[in-house]
Design a protein around this motif. Structure first.
Motif, PDB file in Angstrom:
ATOM      1  N   PRO A  11      45.228 -11.238 -15.806  1.00  0.00           N
ATOM      2  CA  PRO A  11      46.039 -11.040 -14.595  1.00  0.00           C
ATOM      3  C   PRO A  11      47.040 -12.177 -14.376  1.00  0.00           C
ATOM      4  O   PRO A  11      46.771 -13.337 -14.703  1.00  0.00           O
ATOM      5  N   ASP A  12      48.195 -11.840 -13.805  1.00  0.00           N
ATOM      6  CA  ASP A  12      49.252 -12.813 -13.543  1.00  0.00           C
ATOM      7  C   ASP A  12      48.769 -13.961 -12.661  1.00  0.00           C
ATOM      8  O   ASP A  12      49.184 -15.101 -12.835  1.00  0.00           O
ATOM      9  N   GLU A  13      47.877 -13.674 -11.692  1.00  0.00           N
ATOM     10  CA  GLU A  13      47.387 -14.710 -10.790  1.00  0.00           C
ATOM     11  C   GLU A  13      46.700 -15.828 -11.566  1.00  0.00           C
ATOM     12  O   GLU A  13      46.806 -17.000 -11.233  1.00  0.00           O
ATOM     13  N   ILE A  14      45.996 -15.458 -12.618  1.00  0.00           N
ATOM     14  CA  ILE A  14      45.296 -16.441 -13.447  1.00  0.00           C
ATOM     15  C   ILE A  14      46.297 -17.198 -14.316  1.00  0.00           C
ATOM     16  O   ILE A  14      46.239 -18.423 -14.424  1.00  0.00           O
ATOM     17  N   LEU A  15      47.230 -16.479 -14.926  1.00  0.00           N
ATOM     18  CA  LEU A  15      48.213 -17.115 -15.802  1.00  0.00           C
ATOM     19  C   LEU A  15      49.075 -18.128 -15.055  1.00  0.00           C
ATOM     20  O   LEU A  15      49.487 -19.137 -15.633  1.00  0.00           O
ATOM     21  N   LYS A  16      49.328 -17.890 -13.786  1.00  0.00           N
ATOM     22  CA  LYS A  16      50.133 -18.821 -12.987  1.00  0.00           C
ATOM     23  C   LYS A  16      49.405 -20.152 -12.775  1.00  0.00           C
ATOM     24  O   LYS A  16      50.043 -21.157 -12.499  1.00  0.00           O
ATOM     25  N   GLN A  17      48.091 -20.157 -12.915  1.00  0.00           N
ATOM     26  CA  GLN A  17      47.296 -21.360 -12.679  1.00  0.00           C
ATOM     27  C   GLN A  17      47.022 -22.141 -13.962  1.00  0.00           C
ATOM     28  O   GLN A  17      46.423 -23.204 -13.925  1.00  0.00           O
ATOM     29  N   VAL A  18      47.472 -21.621 -15.082  1.00  0.00           N
ATOM     30  CA  VAL A  18      47.196 -22.234 -16.379  1.00  0.00           C
ATOM     31  C   VAL A  18      48.449 -22.920 -16.912  1.00  0.00           C
ATOM     32  O   VAL A  18      49.555 -22.395 -16.775  1.00  0.00           O
TER      33      VAL A  18
END
Length: 62
Positions: A11-18
């Motif tokens: 999910p994009d929400e996770i990728l934004k935090q990496v």
């Protein structure tokens, strides 16, 4: 240098935090490790590894 595109099922929400730059560096390192292992395997494929290891042991006392 080659360039690839990777599609991830994350999910994009996770990728934004990496930190994707760190992920890319780790992926590049992993690819180079695999490449070098395959190269080494090809060099030693027809060699008597047991004898080579004995020679190393005799020379270095490992």
């Amino acid at each position: 240098m080659g360039e690839i595109t990777v599609r991830l099922k994350i999910p994009d929400e996770i990728l934004k935090q990496v930190d994707l730059d760190r992920v890319v560096e780790r992926l590049e390192r992993e690819i180079m490790l695999e490449y070098n292992l395959k190269k080494l395997h090809g060099k030693f494929k027809d060699k008597n590894l047991e004898r080579l290891l004995e020679e190393v042991d005799e020379e270095w006392g490992i």
